[in-house]
Design an enzyme around this catalytic site. Structure first.
Site, PDB file in Angstrom:
ATOM      1  N   GLU A  53       0.820  -1.115   0.081  1.00 19.00           N
ATOM      2  CA  GLU A  53       0.069  -0.119   0.106  1.00 19.00           C
ATOM      3  C   GLU A  53       0.824   1.091  -0.021  1.00 19.00           C
ATOM      4  OE1 GLU A  53      -0.525  -1.645   4.390  1.00 19.00           O
ATOM      5  OE2 GLU A  53      -0.149  -2.445   2.344  1.00 19.00           O
ATOM      6  N   ASN A  54       2.423   1.191   0.466  1.00 16.33           N
ATOM      7  CA  ASN A  54       2.878   2.362   0.254  1.00 16.33           C
ATOM      8  C   ASN A  54       3.284   2.652  -1.219  1.00 16.33           C
ATOM      9  OD1 ASN A  54       4.540   0.059   0.325  1.00 16.33           O
ATOM     10  ND2 ASN A  54       6.402   1.325   0.308  1.00 16.33           N
TER      11      ASN A  54
END
Length: 219
Positions: A53-54
């Site tokens: 998700e980064n």
């Protein structure tokens, strides 16, 4: 055989067991902690596209110590690799993938999973020092399937598979499958069905260390 006599899955074996079950071509997010090791165990020749998700799509396994790219990390700040065709994206675009239902699977760690599929994985009490639930809530409701990878019991021997979660919830009714160091279980309308246990372990012995009711799968 009792639990004391059983040989639990090691963390590497457990990660490999999860990786074995991921179908060809799925887009998969791996939660922080135990799930991150799943990327290291995908069977040779099978394409699984890992998302972080980064802002990484096409995340590969951990790099050798002499080939670390210091700017390439996953959401848990661990060094990872990028597979051929992988991409970096803006954080907002990464969460658009999650919230838009574009992930086939998210594998999360958990403190507790309830027999109805509720998951608690970010705090152990209302007074916990954890600042917020973070991206786990988005992943739990955005992915098409949620599997949990965790130890069957806490260090003090309490069951993590429960009738109802006593910790603050991350999401309600989302978990479809649970992998522990003692068993693989499906979450059904009738509760936990035991699909697999470590060699020699009996259902009765597993039930003794599990708060939630267990049943054999219906074939």
């Amino acid at each position: 055989m009792t639990i004391a006599e059983a040989k639990p899955f090691s963390r590497a074996q457990l990660a490999g067991r999860v990786a074995h079950d991921i179908p060809e071509g799925w887009y998969v997010n791996l939660g922080i902690g135990m799930p991150t090791a799943v990327a290291d165990h995908v069977p040779a020749g099978r394409e699984v596209i890992f998302h972080s998700e980064n802002g990484v799509l096409g995340m590969g396994p951990a790099p050798p110590k002499d080939a670390i790219e210091p700017w390439l990390i996953n959401a848990g700040k661990q060094y990872v690799t990028l597979v051929q065709g992988g991409a970096y994206v803006h954080h907002a675009d990464s969460f658009a993938m999650i919230r838009g239902g574009h992930l086939d699977l998210c594998v999360l760690g958990a403190f507790q999973v309830a027999e109805n599929g509720d998951i608690a994985n970010w705090s152990i009490s209302d007074n916990d020092s954890a600042p917020a639930v973070g991206g786990a809530m988005d992943l739990a409701v955005g992915a098409r399937q949620v599997w949990v990878l965790m130890e069957h019991q806490t260090k003090s021997g309490e069951s993590r598979l429960v009738r109802r979660c006593t910790y603050p919830l991350t999401a309600v009714g989302v978990v479809k499958r649970v992998y522990t160091n003692l068993a693989v279980l499906s979450v059904t309308v009738d509760g936990f069905a035991v699909d697999e246990m470590v060699e020699g372990l009996t259902l009765d012995a597993l039930q003794k260390v599990t708060d939630a009711s267990l049943r054999a799968p219906q074939h």
